[in-house]
Design an enzyme around this catalytic site. Sequence first.
Site, PDB file in Angstrom:
ATOM      1  N   LYS A  61       0.591  -1.408   0.365  1.00 37.39           N
ATOM      2  CA  LYS A  61      -0.017   0.090  -0.594  1.00 37.39           C
ATOM      3  C   LYS A  61       0.839   1.406  -0.078  1.00 37.39           C
ATOM      4  O   LYS A  61       1.518   1.431   1.233  1.00 37.39           O
ATOM      5  CB  LYS A  61      -1.261  -0.137   1.060  1.00 37.39           C
ATOM      6  N   GLU A  85       9.037   2.811  10.854  1.00 35.63           N
ATOM      7  CA  GLU A  85      10.633   3.653  11.140  1.00 35.63           C
ATOM      8  C   GLU A  85       9.649   5.032  11.290  1.00 35.63           C
ATOM      9  O   GLU A  85       8.392   4.591   9.712  1.00 35.63           O
ATOM     10  CB  GLU A  85      11.194   3.041   9.710  1.00 35.63           C
ATOM     11  N   LEU A  86       9.362   5.426  12.142  1.00 36.25           N
ATOM     12  CA  LEU A  86       8.500   6.771  11.898  1.00 36.25           C
ATOM     13  C   LEU A  86       9.369   7.815  11.589  1.00 36.25           C
ATOM     14  O   LEU A  86      10.563   7.592  11.001  1.00 36.25           O
ATOM     15  CB  LEU A  86       7.593   6.749  12.889  1.00 36.25           C
ATOM     16  N   CYS A  98      13.551  11.255   6.850  1.00 37.86           N
ATOM     17  CA  CYS A  98      13.926  10.787   8.369  1.00 37.86           C
ATOM     18  C   CYS A  98      15.307  11.084   8.535  1.00 37.86           C
ATOM     19  O   CYS A  98      14.876  11.406   9.867  1.00 37.86           O
ATOM     20  CB  CYS A  98      13.181   9.434   8.728  1.00 37.86           C
ATOM     21  N   GLU A 135       9.036  17.924  14.050  1.00 32.50           N
ATOM     22  CA  GLU A 135       9.954  17.593  12.781  1.00 32.50           C
ATOM     23  C   GLU A 135       9.574  18.496  11.402  1.00 32.50           C
ATOM     24  O   GLU A 135       8.949  18.806  11.668  1.00 32.50           O
ATOM     25  CB  GLU A 135       9.805  15.477  12.081  1.00 32.50           C
TER      26      GLU A 135
END
Length: 466
Positions: A160, A234-235, A268, A367
């Site tokens: 997705k 994994e953010l 990131c 962030e």
Amino acid sequence: MPIATVNPTTGRTLLTFEALGPDGIEQCLADAAAAFAAYRTTSFADRSALLMRAAALLEEESEDVARTMTTEMGKPLGAARAEAAKCVKAMRWYAAHAEELLGDEQPAEADVRDSGASAVRAHYRPLGVVLAVMPWNFPLWQVVRFAAPALMAGNVGLLKHASNVPQTAVYLGELFQRAGFPHGCFQTLLIESGAVERVLRDPRVAAATLTGSEPAGRAVASVAGDEVKKTVLELGGSDPFVVMPSADLARAAQTAVTARVQNNGQSCIAAKRFIVHTDVYEEFAERFTAGMAALRVGDPMEDGTDVGPLATEKGRADLEELVDDAVGHGAGVLCGGRRPAGFDQGWFYEPTILSDVTPAMRVDQEETFGPVATLYRVADLDEAVHRANHTPFGLSSNVWTRDDADVERFVRDLEAGGIFINGMTASHPALPFGGVKRSGYGRELSGHGIREFCNITTVWRSAEHH
């Protein structure tokens, strides 16, 4: 967000895709389950040959793929070419190393003598159908770094992808099919975010991996937790870039510019918070500011462009909010801080450095996903460590020092999944990749990554009936 290619350089919608309906989703799930039943029994040699063929196809088509990525999310064309090449490298690495990485592990005979076994081993088996929910910022790499190890382990994948990179998503689904992987082994699901829960709850799906925002990670992890399914997340990241007095300042400042604006600042693992010892603060700030101000913002398809547009209009609006909030609370602007002049269309933003950042500003804890750096002055090593850890995130980190005692302290105390000393954070097939705190859990890449979606099976054989 509609499933569509919207060129961020012009703001124009180029192509719109129909979302897969319930019947289409059901067919994909059925095909994936059927594929796994057979594919799981294939040999490493067979899987390796297929993955090598996929790598060769991608290598041949890399220029077209790079142009598609740049059109869909705005990264400079040179960076898109490099991303495609990195994917080819990772596919070949896993094709070569998977069998060794997933070899049986045997404890020392003396340790299990009293268990009554003639032989004991830990054996790795694939889990099944793995759902991958992937972001737009590295639209090829994020997928391949999951797909290559997952397929080599004998799992099958459902992708997705982000709604704004549908052409790249479709290409990936077709790539593995054209390479000869059995039907259903790797499928792209063009579905909206609202349909993810249904797929994840389906009993035919064994696990999920997500790279993306913290809210997206929470949503997927909560559903997976409810269903007792394995996840790797994994953010976000707000990586520190610490500069100590013994650092090579010229190299540190030059690397800082690249580390902040790689992928138009939308990474990131991009360095975001620049934490500089007071003894070298003025010189570093001057060099860093000169480097950022000299960057060329422009059409990402053109040679010589350093920074292209942000990928989405909302992304730029979010970035502007953070900068405006910081300035409103007293932050200094050393360069940038606005939309560049002369760009009537597209989602461009100037490379920006904010100084005198305080905890009153949102940018101190949130962030910045774009070419905006925050600069901090610290008095000593203790304050540098404290400032580096003073964020909810813990993805990676950069440390610039030639003092071994500094290095030992940072390696012991920095709360991050990676510590890069006198260099820029990067991912590599042979190195584990992931974070701590709100940057997620689990690891991608290396042997750790391929084992995440394996059933680690203890095989015990009785001594009496050997």
